[in-house]
Design a protein around this motif. Structure first.
Motif, short mmCIF file in Angstrom:
data_model
loop_
_atom_site.label_atom_id
_atom_site.label_comp_id
_atom_site.label_asym_id
_atom_site.label_seq_id
_atom_site.Cartn_x
_atom_site.Cartn_y
_atom_site.Cartn_z
N VAL B 135 125.47 77.84 -15.06
CA VAL B 135 126.88 77.96 -14.67
C VAL B 135 127.11 79.18 -13.78
O VAL B 135 127.98 79.18 -12.91
N ALA B 136 126.29 80.22 -13.97
CA ALA B 136 126.44 81.41 -13.12
C ALA B 136 126.09 81.09 -11.68
O ALA B 136 126.80 81.46 -10.74
N PHE B 137 124.99 80.35 -11.49
CA PHE B 137 124.55 80.04 -10.12
C PHE B 137 125.49 79.02 -9.47
O PHE B 137 125.59 78.93 -8.26
N ASP B 138 126.15 78.25 -10.32
CA ASP B 138 127.02 77.20 -9.83
C ASP B 138 128.39 77.72 -9.39
O ASP B 138 129.10 77.06 -8.66
N SER B 139 128.73 78.92 -9.84
CA SER B 139 130.09 79.44 -9.58
C SER B 139 130.30 79.73 -8.10
O SER B 139 129.37 80.03 -7.36
N GLN B 140 131.57 79.65 -7.71
CA GLN B 140 131.93 79.92 -6.32
C GLN B 140 132.36 81.37 -6.12
O GLN B 140 132.29 81.89 -5.03
N MET B 145 132.19 83.62 -12.29
CA MET B 145 130.87 83.79 -12.88
C MET B 145 130.94 84.78 -14.05
O MET B 145 130.39 84.53 -15.13
N ALA B 146 131.65 85.88 -13.83
CA ALA B 146 131.77 86.91 -14.88
C ALA B 146 132.45 86.31 -16.12
O ALA B 146 132.05 86.62 -17.25
N THR B 147 133.44 85.45 -15.89
CA THR B 147 134.15 84.81 -17.02
C THR B 147 133.17 84.00 -17.86
O THR B 147 133.14 84.11 -19.09
N PHE B 148 132.34 83.21 -17.19
CA PHE B 148 131.35 82.39 -17.93
C PHE B 148 130.42 83.25 -18.75
O PHE B 148 130.14 82.98 -19.92
N LEU B 149 129.92 84.31 -18.10
CA LEU B 149 128.90 85.12 -18.76
C LEU B 149 129.49 85.89 -19.94
O LEU B 149 128.87 85.98 -21.00
N SER B 186 121.41 86.79 -14.82
CA SER B 186 122.10 85.66 -14.19
C SER B 186 123.17 86.17 -13.24
O SER B 186 123.36 85.65 -12.14
N PHE B 187 123.91 87.21 -13.70
CA PHE B 187 124.99 87.75 -12.89
C PHE B 187 124.45 88.29 -11.55
O PHE B 187 124.96 87.98 -10.47
N GLY B 188 123.38 89.08 -11.64
CA GLY B 188 122.80 89.67 -10.42
C GLY B 188 122.29 88.61 -9.48
O GLY B 188 122.60 88.61 -8.27
N THR B 189 121.51 87.67 -10.03
CA THR B 189 120.95 86.62 -9.18
C THR B 189 122.06 85.74 -8.60
O THR B 189 122.04 85.39 -7.41
N GLY B 190 123.03 85.40 -9.48
CA GLY B 190 124.16 84.56 -9.03
C GLY B 190 124.92 85.23 -7.92
O GLY B 190 125.35 84.58 -6.96
N LEU B 191 125.09 86.57 -8.04
CA LEU B 191 125.82 87.31 -7.01
C LEU B 191 125.11 87.22 -5.66
O LEU B 191 125.73 87.04 -4.61
#
Lengths: 128, 446
Positions: B135-140, B145-149, B186-191
């Motif tokens: 879900v982190a990678f999927d966020s726009q 993303m922060a909310t999910f995590l 996940s947060f770092g990679t997603g960012l």
């Protein structure tokens, strides 16, 4: 304008007065009776009134284009519908396409010579 | 100071990219791509969840029903995403649904973790980490993303603490370490993924804007061409027409007839220049349409020969027009444009040939079909041979003879469209030969 009872061979519908007069003179030299309708407004009514055998119809006219005038004419389905020839400064290929799309009898470039224009008109009269 | 300012500027740019670009730049194409991506994930999700159900039965047979309920819930979410359709207008609804079902899945996984082995369950914790990463990678957006995590960490910790108040410190530490650590990674990679995506969106939006500007410019150019065509050609036709009427008048003196002839020739020249400019503009704007049809090339050569004799006018006594045609009955190309190419070459030949001959030929050799326009005119110096094909470029002789220097440029451009080429042989003082090579069958327009 002529008397309504006189037969008219050609009606020239054009918003350019100088070119319309030139065409009328060319027709007159060839012994053809021609009238001028300046611009597209009232063209269909003039055609109904004069019942010409051929209409030389300009395409690029303000407000109503030549092909729209022809569509209107087709919609009226007159008994003795005249042969309509598009006469325009557009390039030949586009003009030919337009004539085919709207069911015009033929097309002529405005830079055509007197002989070419008269010959096309005579052919249209013979075909009518 | 400078370094600090640069850093602040970079951060501002980064912020703008991450927070504004995705929404501002998400064009129709990217929205469609977004839906396709989510639908693909939903298609893949079903079999993956089924596979995990089998694993659940092995790992936690006593909790299989609960696991199956959770898997079914995710399966239903996948089916719902697929059934919401491909319509872009539903993108927001689809996205909201995906987000809500992702949050639900995280919550249920946290609950399953708490119901089985609590913080110590590597199986469920691993699932939770994978789900969090997805879900982190999927966020726009970073906020999304922060909310999910945060939700993942909070639901995991909250439910596990609630159901296992007596859990050992080691288990809590290990469980929280993996969950929080996984969320951070996940947060770092997603960012980073979002940053790349935002840059792509921005570049795509800029390209789309530029494309739109070019399309509008092209439309304006087309409109301009039509106006020029009409506004210049009609008065020229009127001048030429009246000159023709005057010339036919019996009462006109010989001197006046000469004047009329000059008016006529000048008008014709002007019309040719206007047509050349319009043609070149059309070719450059990609608006020139070809009409490919079969025709007899021998007839075309005869026609050009006739026109050449007319163009020679008074010079026709001194310049002979010769015709030599190979027995080729048919070719497929755009007759009007091939004619235009040959007429341009013939017109040049008439301008530069004072005596001798102009030869028009149709040849057929191992390389295919060729039209030849040869003259015994001034010839072209080797240094000028490239320049003459450039628009508005003329040789000294060309300037003296009049014209715009567009004829040969149009010849070359038209031949590119017709998939042909032009070869030039010339000797100063002897003559010039243009050989126009064309395919026997140009094929459909491309």
């Amino acid at each position: 304008m002529s008397d309504d009872n006189d037969p008219v061979d050609v009606l020239i519908v054009d918003d350019d007065e100088a070119y319309a007069d030139l065409t009328r003179e060319r027709m007159a030299l060839a012994g053809l009776r021609a009238e001028v309708q300046l611009g597209p407004f009232g063209a269909v009514n003039t055609i109904r009134r004069l019942r010409p055998r051929v209409v030389l119809l300009d395409v690029n006219m303000p407000a109503i284009r030549g092909e729209q005038v022809l569509d209107l004419l087709h919609a009226r389905a007159l008994e003795d519908s005249p042969r309509v020839i598009f006469l325009s400064s557009m390039d030949g290929r586009s003009l030919a396409k337009l004539a085919k799309q709207h069911g015009a009898h033929g097309w002529l470039s405005k830079s055509a010579t007197r002989v070419q224009i008269v010959s096309a008109v005579r052919q249209a009269i013979d075909a009518s | 100071m400078e370094e600090g300012e640069r850093l602040r500027a970079s951060l501002r740019e980064l912020r703008a990219l991450l927070l504004d670009a995705p929404d501002a730049a998400l064009g129709a194409t990217l929205e469609t791509a977004e839906i396709q991506r989510m639908r693909l994930q939903a298609w893949l999700g079903g079999p993956v969840y089924l596979g995990f159900a089998a694993l659940d039965a092995v790992m936690y047979p006593e909790r299989f029903v609960e696991f199956l309920a959770m898997r079914s819930l995710l399966g239903v979410a996948c089916i719902a995403v697929l059934s919401l359709g491909r319509d872009r207008s539903r993108l927001r609804a689809i996205r909201l649904f995906v987000h809500l079902s992702s949050l639900g899945a995280i919550g249920v996984l946290s609950l399953m973790c708490a119901l089985t082995e609590g913080f110590a369950s590597p199986y469920v914790t691993g699932h939770l980490l994978v789900m969090t990463a997805v879900v982190a990678f999927d966020s726009q957006r970073p906020r999304e993303m922060a909310t999910f995590l945060l939700f993942a960490v909070a639901s995991f910790a909250g439910l596990n603490f609630a159901l296992h108040p007596d859990a050992s410190t080691e288990d809590v530490t290990a469980g929280m370490f993996f969950t929080a650590g996984g969320a951070l990674i996940s947060f770092g990679t997603g960012l980073m993924i979002q940053l790349q995506r935002a840059r792509l969106y921005k570049a795509t939006a800029e390209l789309a804007q530029r494309n739109d500007d070019l399309r509008r410019a092209s439309e304006h150019q087309g409109e301009f061409l039509r106006t020029v065509s009409h506004e210049l050609r009609t008065p020229l036709a009127t001048i030429a027409g009246y000159a023709e009427l005057l010339a036919a008048d019996q009462g006109v003196s010989d001197a006046s007839k000469k004047h009329i002839e000059r008016i006529d020739r000048s008008t014709e020249g002007l019309l040719r220049i206007i047509n050349d400019i319009l043609d070149l503009s059309k070719i450059e704007a990609g608006r020139l349409e070809l009409v490919i049809e079969p025709f007899d090339p021998r007839e075309l050569v005869e026609e050009i020969a006739e026109e050449t004799r007319v163009m020679l006018g008074r010079k026709s006594d001194a310049v002979e027009v010769r015709v030599c045609v190979a027995p080729i009955e048919s070719m497929r190309s755009d007759r009007v444009r091939v004619r235009q190419v040959l007429l341009n070459l013939a017109h040049n030949a008439t301008k530069f040939t004072r005596e001798g001959h102009i030869e028009l030929a149709l040849e057929h050799d191992a390389r295919g079909l060729a039209f030849v326009v040869a003259d015994t005119g001034l010839g072209i110096a080797p240094d000028d041979r490239d320049a003459i094909f450039r628009a508005f470029t003329q040789t000294r002789a060309g300037v003296d003879a009049g014209g715009t220097g567009l004829g040969l440029s149009i010849v070359r451009r038209l031949l590119q469209l017709l998939e042909g080429e032009v070869e030039l042989e010339s000797e100063v003082g002897v003559g010039t030969k243009f050989r126009v090579r064309l395919p026997l069958d140009r094929g459909a327009q491309t």
